[in-house]
Write an enzyme that holds these catalytic residues in place. Structure first.
Site: not given
Ligand code: ACO
Length: 327
Positions: A115, A254, A284
């Site tokens: 990214c 980003h 994203n």
């Molecule tokens: N729908 C419902 N529940 C979900 C979903 C979903 N789509 N996804 C995860 N959950 C659940 C999890 O299983 C977890 O449940 P549990 O507590 O029973 O285990 C709960 O929600 C909380 O999960 P977290 O991972 O702690 O949720 P968080 O608030 O961190 O949000 C997210 C997850 C959106 C992925 C966040 O961590 C994030 O944005 N991370 C950064 C991602 C990113 O920017 N990546 C860059 C990629 S770019 C590249 O280089 C390709």
């Protein structure tokens, strides 16, 4: 001797027509529109048609950027495509694009910094122009992330989309253009965000068995890294440019997660209206997200001549980058 000022002289974007909504994802994995919107800010994303690959999206965005720059494709000296979803391992997507554009004079290569790739590309292109080596460089961020997304994994499939953004860099009057770049990497965090197949580490069979064709992500670890790095990288780029937070007219971050963007705004003490946000529409799009947001900001008349624009991003690698530009 004055070093030649280098800036962005044309922008363009392309997103595929097909829209994948949160409501549709509710039927594909166990999730809800409400969860996705509150945890990420994303409402929908674009998905490339089956016959479209990354170079096709890059081509459409590039045509617009070249036209906006008022040059012919033959005047390009170099094409850099930042992508983690090239059409093929090789030839590079940049070479495919060079042929399609008829940019006969241009050298071409792909750049892999996930990214952060677009900001890495801007830094590379800007240096090559200010050194006097080149006059016009096309920098493209283009992705078909839908091709490496596992649509049975709710942790990742809600986040990603497809699209492309392009800019032409060239000489600009003194006092305008790029003022600083701040790039960084921490390879120790590589395991947090990866596609493990398709390279020289795993055999095709081994990669298939490990789900290695798809993005694998430790979401909350990446989240913490992003929150830590975004504000800091922007501050360091401002410091290098001899400017401060108060000088920012528009922040183009980003577009990964609205909560990550919000934390950067808090750290920079910046009101929401000074930040470009379009992740609700596109999700994203990795290397394409900043140039798509930039092209949209230009289309919407949100950037005036003389404005101080700050780009900041983070991604797999781990990598990060920030840049300050006087428009
Ligand atoms: N729908 C419902 N529940 C979900 C979903 C979903 N789509 N996804 C995860 N959950 C659940 C999890 O299983 C977890 O449940 P549990 O507590 O029973 O285990 C709960 O929600 C909380 O999960 P977290 O991972 O702690 O949720 P968080 O608030 O961190 O949000 C997210 C997850 C959106 C992925 C966040 O961590 C994030 O944005 N991370 C950064 C991602 C990113 O920017 N990546 C860059 C990629 S770019 C590249 O280089 C390709």
């Amino acid at each position: 001797m004055n070093v030649q000022a280098v800036g962005i002289i044309g922008t363009g974007k392309y997103v595929p027509e097909r829209i994948l909504t949160n409501q549709e994802l509710e039927h594909m994995v166990e999730t809800s529109d409400e969860w996705i919107v509150t945890r990420t800010g994303i409402r929908e994303r674009r998905i490339a048609a089956p016959e479209q690959a990354t170079s096709d999206l890059a081509y459409e965005a590039s045509l617009k950027a070249i036209a906006a720059a008022g040059i012919a494709a033959e005047e390009l000296d170099l094409i850099i495509v930042a992508t983690i979803t090239p059409d093929t391992s090789f030839p590079s997507t940049a070479c495919l694009l060079q042929d399609r554009l008829g940019a006969k004079k241009a050298a071409a290569f792909d750049l892999s910094a996930a990214c952060s790739g677009f900001i890495y590309g801007l830094a590379t292109a800007s240096s090559l122009i200010s050194s006097g080596m080149y006059k016009h460089v096309l920098v493209v961020g283009a992705e078909c992330l839908s091709r490496i997304t596992d649509y049975t994994d709710r942790n990742t499939c809600i986040l990603f989309g497809d699209g492309a953004g392009a800019v032409v860099l060239g000489e600009v009057p003194q006092g305008r253009g790029f003022r600083s770049f701040q790039l960084g990497a921490d390879g120790a965090g590589g395991e947090l965000l990866k596609v493990s197949g398709g390279g020289s580490r795993l055999s095709p069979e081994g990669a298939a068995a490990a789900g290695g064709h798809y993005i694998q992500m430790a979401g909350s670890e990446v989240f913490k890294f992003a929150v830590r790095i975004m504000g800091g990288a922007a501050e360091e780029a401002l410091y290098k440019a001899g400017l401060s937070k108060e000088d920012i007219d528009l922040l183009i971050p980003h577009q990964a997660n609205i909560r990550i963007i919000q934390s950067a705004l808090n750290r920079l003490n910046l009101p929401e209206e000074k930040c470009m946000v379009n992740l609700d529409k596109y999700g994203n799009v990795s290397a394409a997200s900043i140039p798509i947001a930039l092209a949209e900001a230009v289309e919407e008349g949100r950037i005036q001549e003389g404005d101080t624009v700050v780009f900041v991003g983070f991604g797999g690698g781990l990598t990060w980058g920030a840049s300050v530009l006087v428009w």
